[in-house]
Design a protein around this motif. Structure first.
Motif, PDB file in Angstrom:
ATOM      1  N   ARG D  24      -1.335   1.504 -14.287  1.00 33.90           N
ATOM      2  CA  ARG D  24      -1.521   2.221 -13.028  1.00 33.90           C
ATOM      3  C   ARG D  24      -2.599   3.279 -13.258  1.00 33.90           C
ATOM      4  O   ARG D  24      -2.341   4.311 -13.858  1.00 33.90           O
ATOM      5  CB  ARG D  24      -0.202   2.900 -12.642  1.00 33.90           C
ATOM      6  CG  ARG D  24      -0.137   3.310 -11.178  1.00 33.90           C
ATOM      7  CD  ARG D  24       1.065   4.181 -10.868  1.00 33.90           C
ATOM      8  NE  ARG D  24       2.350   3.526 -10.752  1.00 33.90           N
ATOM      9  CZ  ARG D  24       2.773   2.837  -9.681  1.00 33.90           C
ATOM     10  NH1 ARG D  24       1.982   2.701  -8.652  1.00 33.90           N
ATOM     11  NH2 ARG D  24       3.973   2.293  -9.667  1.00 33.90           N
ATOM     12  N   ILE D  33      -7.779   6.839  -6.286  1.00 29.18           N
ATOM     13  CA  ILE D  33      -7.191   5.553  -5.934  1.00 29.18           C
ATOM     14  C   ILE D  33      -6.752   5.624  -4.469  1.00 29.18           C
ATOM     15  O   ILE D  33      -5.808   6.345  -4.141  1.00 29.18           O
ATOM     16  CB  ILE D  33      -5.950   5.256  -6.807  1.00 29.18           C
ATOM     17  CG1 ILE D  33      -6.200   5.568  -8.290  1.00 29.18           C
ATOM     18  CG2 ILE D  33      -5.474   3.819  -6.612  1.00 29.18           C
ATOM     19  CD1 ILE D  33      -7.322   4.812  -8.916  1.00 29.18           C
ATOM     20  N   ALA D  34      -7.414   4.892  -3.606  1.00 24.50           N
ATOM     21  CA  ALA D  34      -7.108   4.973  -2.174  1.00 24.50           C
ATOM     22  C   ALA D  34      -6.076   3.925  -1.779  1.00 24.50           C
ATOM     23  O   ALA D  34      -5.398   4.053  -0.764  1.00 24.50           O
ATOM     24  CB  ALA D  34      -8.378   4.781  -1.351  1.00 24.50           C
ATOM     25  N   HIS D  35      -5.951   2.901  -2.580  1.00 24.19           N
ATOM     26  CA  HIS D  35      -5.077   1.789  -2.232  1.00 24.19           C
ATOM     27  C   HIS D  35      -4.621   1.165  -3.548  1.00 24.19           C
ATOM     28  O   HIS D  35      -5.415   0.995  -4.459  1.00 24.19           O
ATOM     29  CB  HIS D  35      -5.884   0.769  -1.429  1.00 24.19           C
ATOM     30  CG  HIS D  35      -5.104  -0.441  -1.023  1.00 24.19           C
ATOM     31  ND1 HIS D  35      -4.854  -0.738   0.293  1.00 24.19           N
ATOM     32  CD2 HIS D  35      -4.510  -1.424  -1.749  1.00 24.19           C
ATOM     33  CE1 HIS D  35      -4.140  -1.867   0.350  1.00 24.19           C
ATOM     34  NE2 HIS D  35      -3.925  -2.298  -0.880  1.00 24.19           N
ATOM     35  N   GLU D  36      -3.351   0.826  -3.632  1.00 23.34           N
ATOM     36  CA  GLU D  36      -2.857   0.281  -4.883  1.00 23.34           C
ATOM     37  C   GLU D  36      -1.716  -0.685  -4.642  1.00 23.34           C
ATOM     38  O   GLU D  36      -0.870  -0.455  -3.776  1.00 23.34           O
ATOM     39  CB  GLU D  36      -2.350   1.440  -5.750  1.00 23.34           C
ATOM     40  CG  GLU D  36      -2.145   1.057  -7.180  1.00 23.34           C
ATOM     41  CD  GLU D  36      -1.312   2.088  -7.936  1.00 23.34           C
ATOM     42  OE1 GLU D  36      -1.174   3.218  -7.439  1.00 23.34           O
ATOM     43  OE2 GLU D  36      -0.781   1.729  -8.991  1.00 23.34           O
ATOM     44  N   GLU D  37      -1.688  -1.754  -5.420  1.00 19.56           N
ATOM     45  CA  GLU D  37      -0.531  -2.650  -5.422  1.00 19.56           C
ATOM     46  C   GLU D  37      -0.065  -2.822  -6.853  1.00 19.56           C
ATOM     47  O   GLU D  37      -0.875  -2.893  -7.772  1.00 19.56           O
ATOM     48  CB  GLU D  37      -0.899  -4.033  -4.877  1.00 19.56           C
ATOM     49  CG  GLU D  37      -1.136  -4.024  -3.402  1.00 19.56           C
ATOM     50  CD  GLU D  37      -1.518  -5.415  -2.907  1.00 19.56           C
ATOM     51  OE1 GLU D  37      -1.071  -6.428  -3.496  1.00 19.56           O
ATOM     52  OE2 GLU D  37      -2.294  -5.470  -1.945  1.00 19.56           O
ATOM     53  N   TYR D  38       1.242  -2.925  -7.002  1.00 19.37           N
ATOM     54  CA  TYR D  38       1.797  -3.112  -8.342  1.00 19.37           C
ATOM     55  C   TYR D  38       3.061  -3.935  -8.134  1.00 19.37           C
ATOM     56  O   TYR D  38       4.087  -3.403  -7.729  1.00 19.37           O
ATOM     57  CB  TYR D  38       2.130  -1.753  -8.957  1.00 19.37           C
ATOM     58  CG  TYR D  38       2.233  -1.716 -10.474  1.00 19.37           C
ATOM     59  CD1 TYR D  38       2.998  -2.654 -11.180  1.00 19.37           C
ATOM     60  CD2 TYR D  38       1.575  -0.741 -11.208  1.00 19.37           C
ATOM     61  CE1 TYR D  38       3.093  -2.592 -12.560  1.00 19.37           C
ATOM     62  CE2 TYR D  38       1.665  -0.680 -12.594  1.00 19.37           C
ATOM     63  CZ  TYR D  38       2.421  -1.610 -13.268  1.00 19.37           C
ATOM     64  OH  TYR D  38       2.525  -1.557 -14.646  1.00 19.37           O
TER      65      TYR D  38
END
Lengths: 265, 265, 265, 265
Positions: D24, D33-38
């Protein structure tokens, strides 16, 4: 200058009582501990930890009967306190992360209530050190310093309403005023050489021009001879002792600060 | 038992030399410092900080000429080291976050290279304390302990190849073997009462059953009398002194550990 | 359950204004963020740091004009909140060091003033979880929950005198009552599914039996659906935004929490 | 520039396997970080913590069967890397406490062995940035960069003996050389736009003139497009995943970095 500080506390314990002590001055930028004693009678197990402000804290359970704490430190500390008239205000965005929490209101420093008052006290001053200096002078001239008058911390709002207080109380008001101007400020508890009457002492620090500066509204002028034991947002964070369960008060408390020669250390 | 530990170091400094010292034992779960001296001659400014392992470190620049460090501590420490045969291995997912870094390979503990060897040494042992105990016994019986034979730390791989080493070296191999079995392990530097020949000492701790336990392959059996000064992943993290610039070696080094009476403290 | 939370804030900025935001929920023991958006318009430089409570905070200076913050998170969180009637009180001496600061009074939780009241409310209860549960029930039955009635945090003493408050205010009183009984307690700010009316929410946690448990006096019973954004001693530590300089209020604020299917994440 | 980074890993798990992931990227001074998927499939409980370097780490136990990790981040990062020829060396005594550990030798950076070599490589250079720059140039011209040639980190000594390595290996040698000159240096793992062939990447940072600067011997010139995931002393501290128990290797690993428009975020 070299100082020998000591603090002795004696309690009569009637139920086993958990304590958190803060009585070990740390060696740091401003002071160096060359010799130290820390004795407990009777000798109980103690666990020491560092709190989130960097203070060394000692946890123990005081057993039934007479319980005494005896501490001595030989410390070298500055002959004079650094002063920096004109040192500039640090913009919020340029403050180090670790300093930001000293901008927030805390238990005894309701800084959100002092904005107008602080603006008026510091009117015409250059932003930064001079504002804090004006606050210190205002406190010195306005709030009666009554050492020994109270054992329970009171908050900036209460100090301002009573117009008097002990060293800790004056500091709380000074801190609240600074924070309301977006100047980080914190409480320091420790010793001061030549304090009259001798006792543990409290003063405050403000962060300007990239470092912490010392302020003390209880003294007519800033001399050296300060020995810091603990730092925090206010007296809730920096108690020489916190005690849990039914309240216990020291039967005896003795604080001394002597000037010594380097050779005596 | 009450111990008086002392460590004196003297250097002949030919260019001003930055030092980071780690010579102030911390009061903690296992030991309590009742009296302490820490003197520098000449007396230079020192800045103390807490490193990421919780050790107290002292930064200074040694000036030209003879520079000496004199430390004494009166410490109460356990008469016996806790031992816990059968204490269980802690599953990785149940380890506290703060312990995880002691599973990783480090400068002098190449744990990723010892998996097979550790499995063989601990074959048949119950997971946890008994595995570490088997490693300690194996070290004691296999690797020649040669106190004073080396000043430069050597890594687990080198110790294993030489089949001999000082206390620190044996510990490095012990730590690497533990970590290769997913048991967190760390180096401790400090004093040991009755150590023969007397010097600063190093041993290791392993984390089983929710706490750290002491192991020492240099002693035929685990007695008490340990005083910890610093903790770390290996000798790279816990140097009694780190010095920068052209190498400087102590002209004199004197370490003592005496048994004292409580009344002498 | 899977939830999609969003919080949009729009400000009209008339002088460049430093902000500290706390709008990024952390993945932790109780919740996992699978998808996240955090957009600023216009896009200014942001510095993120972790505060001493472990919260992720974002520092920036909002420029002149319309400034908007748009955050979305897809989170898995528990269907039910853990409850543990009978879970025992932890003796002070057995509390982890990191929990101790949650015993002290703080800006909005003057715990030193609630000792008698807390003793009376929890009279007859087993020490620990049941005491906190009795406090929660007492709050629910005694202090009128008036969502949206106030923007400025009020302290436990004030809540008790008004006998009404928003979610944050009820929590402040709950926390002060717990601490006065030597039970560590902290404020949590975040989202709650199905909250009526929908808004950001605040509740409190108490430390018993070795872990933190959730309490919420604003809800008739404890369901799941909580998403934590930040933890602290009280509202002074956990503001969704702190802003410095002349006060600025959001022109628009929109908070939503929707139940989603795992497939939508 | 706006980048969309993604890393997908798939494992075939044959015994339940504890993992510590570091996937991350954190928002910080250099990137947002404007957008994140995990996403994890299957979705297992995860505990996130911050390690002592400030990295966000995710702990979990991978269950039997196919286990996949899918991460995406939309990040704004600098178009150009800051460079500062002539930026001065910071004297040890003026380094911040938090930077000191990056002076010590570590698992893969045996800095104590490179003193002569570093002196020779940087001969004639101004102390500070220019020394690091000379080291970077020397690495670029001397050590063959062979992406994908190795999965196991090798240490500075081994890299120097092989005269070739992957990005991480070259960085290890660069770091060891810097530290041997008393310049703090650390490893960074992350993404680089336009890297050929595309993969996760590693580079190093050196601390001069009061801040960290980026260096990368694998690229012919320093462009922008770096996205940092983790920082540490070397590869032992910054593994994208650490796994415990019998070794498991990804069946599939897919890394992508695309340039996107702000509007796509």
């Amino acid at each position: 200058m070299w100082l020998r500080t000591s603090c002795d506390l004696t309690f009569d314990i009637t139920v086993p009582t958990p304590f958190i002590l803060m009585l070990r001055p740390r060696s740091g930028a401003q002071q160096w501990i060359a010799h130290e004693e820390y004795k407990l009678t009777p000798n109980v197990p103690v666990f020491e930890f560092t709190d989130s402000y960097g203070n060394l804290c000692q946890r123990l359970v005081a057993p039934l009967g007479i319980f005494s704490i005896h501490t001595i430190a030989d410390v070298i500390t500055a002959d004079n306190v650094d002063q920096a008239p004109g040192a500039p205000f640090v913009e919020i965005q340029n403050l180090p992360d670790t300093v930001l929490s000293y901008l927030l209101p805390s238990r005894y420093c309701e800084s959100e209530k002092f904005s107008e008052m602080a603006t008026s006290i510091t009117s015409g001053q250059q932003l930064g050190y001079n504002q804090v200096s004006a606050i210190e002078t205002w406190l010195r001239n306005t709030i009666r310093y009554e050492p020994g008058s109270s054992d329970v911390p009171i908050s900036a709002v209460e100090v301002n309403s009573r117009q008097s207080g002990v060293c800790r109380d004056l500091s709380h008001l000074g801190i609240a005023l600074c924070r309301s101007l977006s100047i980080p400020a914190r409480l320091v508890v420790g010793y001061l050489y030549d304090l009259e009457p001798m006792d543990l002492h409290a003063w405050f620090e403000a962060y300007v021009a990239g470092r912490w500066y010392t302020f003390d509204a209880t003294q007519s002028d800033l001399k050296g001879g300060y020995v810091a034991i603990g730092y925090g947002r206010d007296a809730a964070d920096v108690a020489v002792y916190n005690q849990f369960g039914p309240p216990v008060y020291p039967m005896e408390k003795n604080v001394e600060v002597q000037l010594i020669e380097k050779e005596e250390v």
